[in-house]
Design a protein around this motif. Structure first.
Motif, PDB file in Angstrom:
ATOM      1  N   HIS A  50      -2.439  12.631  -0.945  1.00  0.00           N
ATOM      2  CA  HIS A  50      -1.534  13.239  -2.058  1.00  0.00           C
ATOM      3  C   HIS A  50      -2.431  13.226  -3.086  1.00  0.00           C
ATOM      4  O   HIS A  50      -1.715  12.549  -4.044  1.00  0.00           O
ATOM      5  N   PRO A  51      -3.514  13.854  -3.529  1.00  0.00           N
ATOM      6  CA  PRO A  51      -4.135  13.427  -4.631  1.00  0.00           C
ATOM      7  C   PRO A  51      -3.317  14.008  -5.962  1.00  0.00           C
ATOM      8  O   PRO A  51      -3.378  13.295  -7.017  1.00  0.00           O
ATOM      9  N   ALA A  52      -2.514  15.110  -5.864  1.00  0.00           N
ATOM     10  CA  ALA A  52      -1.821  15.422  -7.183  1.00  0.00           C
ATOM     11  C   ALA A  52      -0.798  14.293  -7.450  1.00  0.00           C
ATOM     12  O   ALA A  52      -0.716  14.070  -8.836  1.00  0.00           O
ATOM     13  N   ALA A  53       0.061  13.912  -6.712  1.00  0.00           N
ATOM     14  CA  ALA A  53       0.985  13.007  -6.852  1.00  0.00           C
ATOM     15  C   ALA A  53       0.235  11.544  -7.512  1.00  0.00           C
ATOM     16  O   ALA A  53       0.761  10.842  -8.279  1.00  0.00           O
ATOM     17  N   ALA A  54      -0.875  11.140  -6.810  1.00  0.00           N
ATOM     18  CA  ALA A  54      -1.491   9.991  -7.043  1.00  0.00           C
ATOM     19  C   ALA A  54      -2.110  10.165  -8.526  1.00  0.00           C
ATOM     20  O   ALA A  54      -2.109   9.098  -9.186  1.00  0.00           O
ATOM     21  N   ARG A  55      -2.685  11.403  -8.926  1.00  0.00           N
ATOM     22  CA  ARG A  55      -3.267  11.602 -10.140  1.00  0.00           C
ATOM     23  C   ARG A  55      -2.119  11.455 -11.326  1.00  0.00           C
ATOM     24  O   ARG A  55      -2.460  10.884 -12.395  1.00  0.00           O
ATOM     25  N   GLU A  56      -1.057  11.691 -11.016  1.00  0.00           N
ATOM     26  CA  GLU A  56       0.140  11.665 -11.857  1.00  0.00           C
ATOM     27  C   GLU A  56       0.404  10.407 -12.205  1.00  0.00           C
ATOM     28  O   GLU A  56       0.723   9.695 -13.065  1.00  0.00           O
ATOM     29  N   LEU A  57       0.598   9.572 -11.032  1.00  0.00           N
ATOM     30  CA  LEU A  57       0.962   8.259 -11.410  1.00  0.00           C
ATOM     31  C   LEU A  57      -0.293   7.447 -12.076  1.00  0.00           C
ATOM     32  O   LEU A  57      -0.061   6.609 -12.897  1.00  0.00           O
ATOM     33  N   ARG A 104       0.975  -1.176   0.081  1.00  0.00           N
ATOM     34  CA  ARG A 104      -0.049   0.042  -0.182  1.00  0.00           C
ATOM     35  C   ARG A 104       0.742   1.319  -0.154  1.00  0.00           C
ATOM     36  O   ARG A 104       1.773   1.369   0.984  1.00  0.00           O
ATOM     37  N   ILE A 105       1.028   1.914  -1.051  1.00  0.00           N
ATOM     38  CA  ILE A 105       1.737   3.245  -1.128  1.00  0.00           C
ATOM     39  C   ILE A 105       1.043   4.386  -0.588  1.00  0.00           C
ATOM     40  O   ILE A 105      -0.193   4.793  -0.901  1.00  0.00           O
ATOM     41  N   ARG A 106       1.641   5.162   0.232  1.00  0.00           N
ATOM     42  CA  ARG A 106       0.992   6.501   0.895  1.00  0.00           C
ATOM     43  C   ARG A 106       1.977   7.682   0.711  1.00  0.00           C
ATOM     44  O   ARG A 106       1.643   8.792   0.885  1.00  0.00           O
ATOM     45  N   ASP A 107       3.323   7.368   0.588  1.00  0.00           N
ATOM     46  CA  ASP A 107       4.348   8.132   0.490  1.00  0.00           C
ATOM     47  C   ASP A 107       4.202   8.973  -0.925  1.00  0.00           C
ATOM     48  O   ASP A 107       4.545   8.208  -1.930  1.00  0.00           O
ATOM     49  N   PRO A 108       4.156  10.297  -1.173  1.00  0.00           N
ATOM     50  CA  PRO A 108       3.840  10.966  -2.395  1.00  0.00           C
ATOM     51  C   PRO A 108       5.354  10.891  -3.030  1.00  0.00           C
ATOM     52  O   PRO A 108       5.275  10.954  -4.390  1.00  0.00           O
ATOM     53  N   ARG A 109       6.597  10.747  -2.445  1.00  0.00           N
ATOM     54  CA  ARG A 109       7.733  10.632  -3.130  1.00  0.00           C
ATOM     55  C   ARG A 109       7.653   9.253  -3.824  1.00  0.00           C
ATOM     56  O   ARG A 109       8.032   8.975  -4.826  1.00  0.00           O
ATOM     57  N   ALA A 110       7.009   8.173  -3.018  1.00  0.00           N
ATOM     58  CA  ALA A 110       6.866   6.919  -3.781  1.00  0.00           C
ATOM     59  C   ALA A 110       5.924   6.934  -5.105  1.00  0.00           C
ATOM     60  O   ALA A 110       6.257   6.320  -6.092  1.00  0.00           O
ATOM     61  N   PHE A 111       5.033   7.445  -4.793  1.00  0.00           N
ATOM     62  CA  PHE A 111       4.254   7.724  -6.146  1.00  0.00           C
ATOM     63  C   PHE A 111       4.870   8.339  -7.326  1.00  0.00           C
ATOM     64  O   PHE A 111       5.048   7.763  -8.441  1.00  0.00           O
ATOM     65  N   ARG A 112       5.606   9.282  -7.057  1.00  0.00           N
ATOM     66  CA  ARG A 112       6.429  10.262  -8.101  1.00  0.00           C
ATOM     67  C   ARG A 112       7.707   9.066  -8.794  1.00  0.00           C
ATOM     68  O   ARG A 112       8.027   8.956  -9.854  1.00  0.00           O
ATOM     69  N   ALA A 113       8.145   8.405  -7.772  1.00  0.00           N
ATOM     70  CA  ALA A 113       9.293   7.371  -8.157  1.00  0.00           C
ATOM     71  C   ALA A 113       8.567   6.314  -8.792  1.00  0.00           C
ATOM     72  O   ALA A 113       9.449   5.847  -9.828  1.00  0.00           O
TER      73      ALA A 113
END
Length: 194
Positions: free
Chosen positions: A88-95, A2-11
């Motif tokens: 972190h909706p913006a990071a999740a949307r990008e992913l 389960r990914i929650r860290d926005p840096r992990a989303f971006r990674a």
């Protein structure tokens, strides 16, 4: 996972990194050189992106029976990744955007090559759609039931269940999207029609 860290989303929101995650899920422990060969990339690029994925816990180095102990093998930590958009909706949307673009390209490529590798055994791609009224709770229930239905097949990826001899790797991509609010009729207008 389960990914929650926005840096992990971006990674994870990088096409080559998603390719690496998928390759490791299919091939098992693999070197950066082998990843590069199979993905049509460079070893340096694959090595860099594998290290980035490792930084956020998606992959890790592992030992194998390979006699050449200088080789660095990478393995996927977990076969399932899911992310929560709430904090972190913006990071999740990008992913989400990168994943959907990647999946759409895969479907379009399969449509462009109807005589692909498994054309005689499979209708590829299998396309289906259904528009129905649902509450958020009902949609969550449907998703859990689909997950339960697919779990025995996921066990094959983990080496915990036998794989039939005629099996092929199949990519399933499920999406549920609400229609625009300005749809011509509301779900309650459809009740009693038929």
């Amino acid at each position: 996972m389960r990914i929650r860290d926005p840096r992990a989303f971006r990674a994870l929101a990088h096409p080559l990194r998603l390719d690496l995650v998928e390759l490791l899920s299919v091939a098992g422990p693999t070197t950066a050189a082998e990843c590069a060969r199979r993905l049509g990339s460079s070893q340096a690029s694959c090595s860099f992106h594998l290290r980035q994925l490792a930084k956020y816990g998606f992959v890790e180095e592992t030992r194998t029976d390979d006699p050449d102990q200088r080789k660095r093998f990478w393995r996927l930590v977990e076969t399932d990744q899911a992310w929560e958009a709430r904090d972190h909706p913006a990071a999740a949307r990008e992913l989400d955007r990168v994943v959907v673009e990647r999946e759409a390209t895969r479907v379009l490529d399969a449509l462009a090559d109807p005589a692909g590798e498994h054309a005689d055994a499979w209708r590829s791609p299998l396309l289906s759609g259904l528009t129905v009224p649902m509450s958020p709770g009902e949609l969550d229930s449907v998703w859990r039931r689909i997950h339960d239905l697919l779990e025995p097949y996921a066990e094959r990826m983990r080496g915990r269940a036998e794989v039939p001899g005629d099996a092929a790797w199949i990519r399933l991509f499920l999406a549920a999207t609400p229609l625009a609010d300005d749809a011509e009729s509301s779900p309650t207008d459809a009740e009693g029609q038929g």
